[in-house]
Design an enzyme around this catalytic site. Structure first.
Site, PDB file in Angstrom:
ATOM      1  N   ARG A   1       0.702  -1.278   0.184  1.00 16.87           N
ATOM      2  CA  ARG A   1       0.027   0.001   0.062  1.00 16.87           C
ATOM      3  C   ARG A   1       0.704   1.222  -0.076  1.00 16.87           C
ATOM      4  O   ARG A   1       1.658   1.350   0.878  1.00 16.87           O
ATOM      5  CB  ARG A   1      -0.754  -0.058   1.135  1.00 16.87           C
ATOM      6  CG  ARG A   1      -1.628   1.131   1.444  1.00 16.87           C
ATOM      7  CD  ARG A   1      -2.780   1.278   2.724  1.00 16.87           C
ATOM      8  NE  ARG A   1      -3.287   2.421   2.705  1.00 16.87           N
ATOM      9  CZ  ARG A   1      -3.038   3.262   3.984  1.00 16.87           C
ATOM     10  NH1 ARG A   1      -2.498   2.844   4.842  1.00 16.87           N
ATOM     11  NH2 ARG A   1      -3.617   4.508   3.753  1.00 16.87           N
TER      12      ARG A   1
ATOM     13  N   HIS B   1      -2.367  10.883   1.205  1.00 20.16           N
ATOM     14  CA  HIS B   1      -1.947  10.896   2.518  1.00 20.16           C
ATOM     15  C   HIS B   1      -1.512  11.973   3.045  1.00 20.16           C
ATOM     16  O   HIS B   1      -0.122  12.331   3.132  1.00 20.16           O
ATOM     17  CB  HIS B   1      -0.948   9.641   2.808  1.00 20.16           C
ATOM     18  CG  HIS B   1      -0.481   8.895   3.803  1.00 20.16           C
ATOM     19  ND1 HIS B   1      -0.730   7.608   3.986  1.00 20.16           N
ATOM     20  CD2 HIS B   1      -0.144   9.411   4.939  1.00 20.16           C
ATOM     21  CE1 HIS B   1      -0.080   7.396   5.400  1.00 20.16           C
ATOM     22  NE2 HIS B   1       0.219   8.516   5.966  1.00 20.16           N
TER      23      HIS B   1
ATOM     24  N   GLU C   1      -6.817   8.493   6.830  1.00 21.42           N
ATOM     25  CA  GLU C   1      -6.719   9.050   8.154  1.00 21.42           C
ATOM     26  C   GLU C   1      -7.213  10.487   8.265  1.00 21.42           C
ATOM     27  O   GLU C   1      -6.569  11.596   8.539  1.00 21.42           O
ATOM     28  CB  GLU C   1      -5.645   9.029   9.200  1.00 21.42           C
ATOM     29  CG  GLU C   1      -5.097   7.621   9.467  1.00 21.42           C
ATOM     30  CD  GLU C   1      -3.644   7.346  10.293  1.00 21.42           C
ATOM     31  OE1 GLU C   1      -3.014   8.317  10.533  1.00 21.42           O
ATOM     32  OE2 GLU C   1      -3.341   6.389  10.508  1.00 21.42           O
TER      33      GLU C   1
ATOM     34  N   ASN D   1      -6.818   1.792  10.642  1.00 25.60           N
ATOM     35  CA  ASN D   1      -5.477   1.940  11.033  1.00 25.60           C
ATOM     36  C   ASN D   1      -5.525   1.774  12.701  1.00 25.60           C
ATOM     37  O   ASN D   1      -6.199   2.668  13.171  1.00 25.60           O
ATOM     38  CB  ASN D   1      -4.634   3.107  10.532  1.00 25.60           C
ATOM     39  CG  ASN D   1      -4.785   3.340   9.101  1.00 25.60           C
ATOM     40  OD1 ASN D   1      -4.852   2.137   8.274  1.00 25.60           O
ATOM     41  ND2 ASN D   1      -4.271   4.339   8.572  1.00 25.60           N
TER      42      ASN D   1
ATOM     43  N   TYR E   1      -3.145   1.772  16.261  1.00 29.79           N
ATOM     44  CA  TYR E   1      -1.843   1.600  17.047  1.00 29.79           C
ATOM     45  C   TYR E   1      -2.046   1.313  18.590  1.00 29.79           C
ATOM     46  O   TYR E   1      -1.436   0.679  18.991  1.00 29.79           O
ATOM     47  CB  TYR E   1      -1.044   2.850  16.771  1.00 29.79           C
ATOM     48  CG  TYR E   1      -0.655   3.001  15.378  1.00 29.79           C
ATOM     49  CD1 TYR E   1       0.666   2.330  15.081  1.00 29.79           C
ATOM     50  CD2 TYR E   1      -1.414   3.354  14.279  1.00 29.79           C
ATOM     51  CE1 TYR E   1       1.040   2.471  13.727  1.00 29.79           C
ATOM     52  CE2 TYR E   1      -1.054   3.638  12.993  1.00 29.79           C
ATOM     53  CZ  TYR E   1       0.161   3.170  12.712  1.00 29.79           C
ATOM     54  OH  TYR E   1       0.570   3.310  11.402  1.00 29.79           O
TER      55      TYR E   1
ATOM     56  N   GLU F   1      -3.008  -0.321   8.521  1.00 28.13           N
ATOM     57  CA  GLU F   1      -1.817   0.002   9.186  1.00 28.13           C
ATOM     58  C   GLU F   1      -1.797  -0.429  10.594  1.00 28.13           C
ATOM     59  O   GLU F   1      -2.821  -0.231  11.193  1.00 28.13           O
ATOM     60  CB  GLU F   1      -1.622   1.735   9.141  1.00 28.13           C
ATOM     61  CG  GLU F   1      -1.180   2.556   8.085  1.00 28.13           C
ATOM     62  CD  GLU F   1      -0.992   3.966   8.381  1.00 28.13           C
ATOM     63  OE1 GLU F   1      -0.753   4.252   9.607  1.00 28.13           O
ATOM     64  OE2 GLU F   1      -1.080   4.687   7.311  1.00 28.13           O
TER      65      GLU F   1
END
Ligand code: IFM
Length: 483
Positions: A91, A135, A180, A309, A311, A386
């Site tokens: 990606r 992005h 995002e 995504n 984290y 992600e």
């Protein structure tokens, strides 16, 4: 079987449950400004990140993406690295100012040629390209005309999407409109820790709407030029929001952050409406009159997939005097909050292990997230577009980079995805962030997220031990019983 210690940081995965579905994509992700460099070549003009990173004090150490990891010149070698890792997908993002330098008008052929060459090289190695159109590198000219708070930017984005769709649509099947959008809107226009560095909460909410609108219009533009087999989605970075306590005040703080982080996007995308509580909560900042007739229908397009995504989770409470202190929302230091009309909400650290970003490690948040979207968008395939971690990696005396913490992080999070699949989530692939160490936005080159170490002096690439581990996972389609 999964066993988890009481800080939720260690997941032990038994062998019989860790094989992923056939066809599951094993990928890695990058973004143009973080890796390409060559910012003045072949007709590219400045993006908001060029302007921001060249503004003193905005990025740690004065770092910029001018050279980054020189991927613009080393892309063939980088694709070979991906092939060596056994990746089945990659990606990457297209730099808007490389393709349409002023953000409007005709395309620059050399810019498109770069991405066509990259895609062809990927395909020749059997690696499926996934293209992200935005992005964060808005052409500076569009920011000078008002940026995402201006409605016209959404129309410009749709035009650009159509250009890239036409150029690559014969060879790319998977398209992500925005990466995002929360960061673009709220870090870019409210806290100002990201480009363009504005600190105006009302502008941030306008930006969020125009990003949503841009997604909808770009989706329509893509569908008009892409073959029917193409899949179009969006990559969100939802906050997995947890309340510090079950008190009504803390639960209300959770509701409010959920609205500002998540439902501001999923409301219009999945239901065709902004949540009323979001509109009420932000009434002292904006009256939302920028939402025009027909906008919500434009945004509420069918999604072929949703990219998530993840984290770390967020823990929030109603602020109490004893909890005053530095902001802990994990997105960089600023006197301004990214969260409009929510200054009275406090963010807390979950106990336990953290990464070099000081982000708590909690794979259970990923399972929760995937199951949440399974419920919210039944029938829509999910990808983890992600996930990964920064650690303070160093090259040892033998020239190798050992990163056992990252292996543990990846193992835990892949196990969490497997748990979600077993519980019914339709997860089709995983994109490790990131293939290479790179420019980590306001943190500059100080934070290393790569599976492949980059020596920024020489641009030498050194696969870390996590790269070998991930290659084994990709080749076998499952997790080893032990590390
Ligand atoms: O580096 C970023 C990426 O550009 C967007 N998602 C989060 C990553 C780590 O902060």
């Amino acid at each position: 079987m999964t066993t988890t210690d009481n800080t939720s940081t260690t997941t032990v995965t038994a062998p019989h449950r860790t094989q992923f579905p056939t066809g599951f994509l094993w990928g890695a992700a990058t973004a143009a400004y973080q890796i390409e460099g060559a910012v003045r070549e072949d007709g590219r003009t400045p993006s908001i990140w060029d302007t921001f990173s060249h503004t003193p004090g905005k990025v740690e150490n004065g770092d910029t993406g001018d050279v980054a990891v020189d991927h613009y010149h080393r892309w063939r070698d980088d694709v070979r690295l991906m092939a060596d890792l056994g990746l089945t997908s990659y990606r990457f993002s297209v730099a808007w100012p490389r393709v349409q330098p002023t953000g409007r008008g005709p395309a620059v052929q050399r810019g498109l040629d770069f991405y066509r060459g990259l895609v062809d090289e990927l395909l020749s190695h059997g690696i499926k390209p996934v293209v992200t159109l935005y992005h964060w590198d808005l052409p500076q000219e569009l920011e000078s005309a008002g940026g995402w708070p201006e409605r016209d930017t959404a129309h410009r984005f749709a035009e650009y999407a159509g250009i890239v769709g036409e150029a690559l649509g014969d060879r790319v099947e998977s398209w992500v409109t925005l990466n995002e959008p929360w960061c673009s809107a709220f870090l870019g226009y409210s806290s100002g820790v990201h480009a363009p560095g504005r600190t105006d909460p009302a502008a941030a909410l306008r930006a969020a709407h125009h990003l949503n609108l841009g997604h909808g219009l770009a989706t329509q533009a893509l569908r008009s030029v892409l073959p029917a087999r193409a899949g179009i989605g969006i990559s969100l970075n939802p906050s997995v929001v947890r309340a510090l306590t079950e008190s009504p005040a803390d639960l209300d703080a959770k509701r409010r952050i959920d609205a500002l982080a998540n439902r501001v996007f999923t409301g219009p995308l999945l239901k065709g409406a902004y949540p009323q509580d979001l509109i009420d909560d932000t009434a002292r900042v904006t009256d939302w009159s920028f939402v025009q007739d027909g906008d919500l229908a434009s945004i509420h397009q069918p999604l072929d997939f949703i990219g998530l995504n993840y984290y770390t989770p967020a823990v929030v409470s109603a602020a109490r005097p004893d909890q005053d202190g530095p902001r802990l929302d994990g997105h960089g230091a600023s006197d301004h909050s990214p969260w409009p009309a929510a200054d009275d909400i406090a963010f807390h650290h979950a106990p336990g292990e953290v990464t070099a970003m000081n982000w708590p490690v909690d794979p259970t948040g990923l399972t929760d997230l995937l199951l949440d979207y399974t419920a919210q968008a039944p029938g829509v395939p999910l990808y983890v577009t992600e996930n990964g971690a920064a650690y303070d990696d160093v090259v040892d005396a033998d020239g190798r980079v050992h990163d056992p913490d990252r292996i543990r992080y990846l193992h835990g999070h892949l196990g969490a995805i497997h748990d979600a699949i077993r519980a019914g989530a339709d997860v089709r692939g995983y994109f490790l962030w990131s293939l290479l160490d790179n420019f980590e936005w306001a943190y500059g080159y100080g934070k290393r997220f790569g599976a492949v170490y980059v020596d920024y002096e020489t641009q030498a690439r050194i696969p870390k031990s996590s790269a070998a581990w991930y290659a084994q996972v990709a080749r076998t389609g499952g997790l080893p019983a032990t590390d």
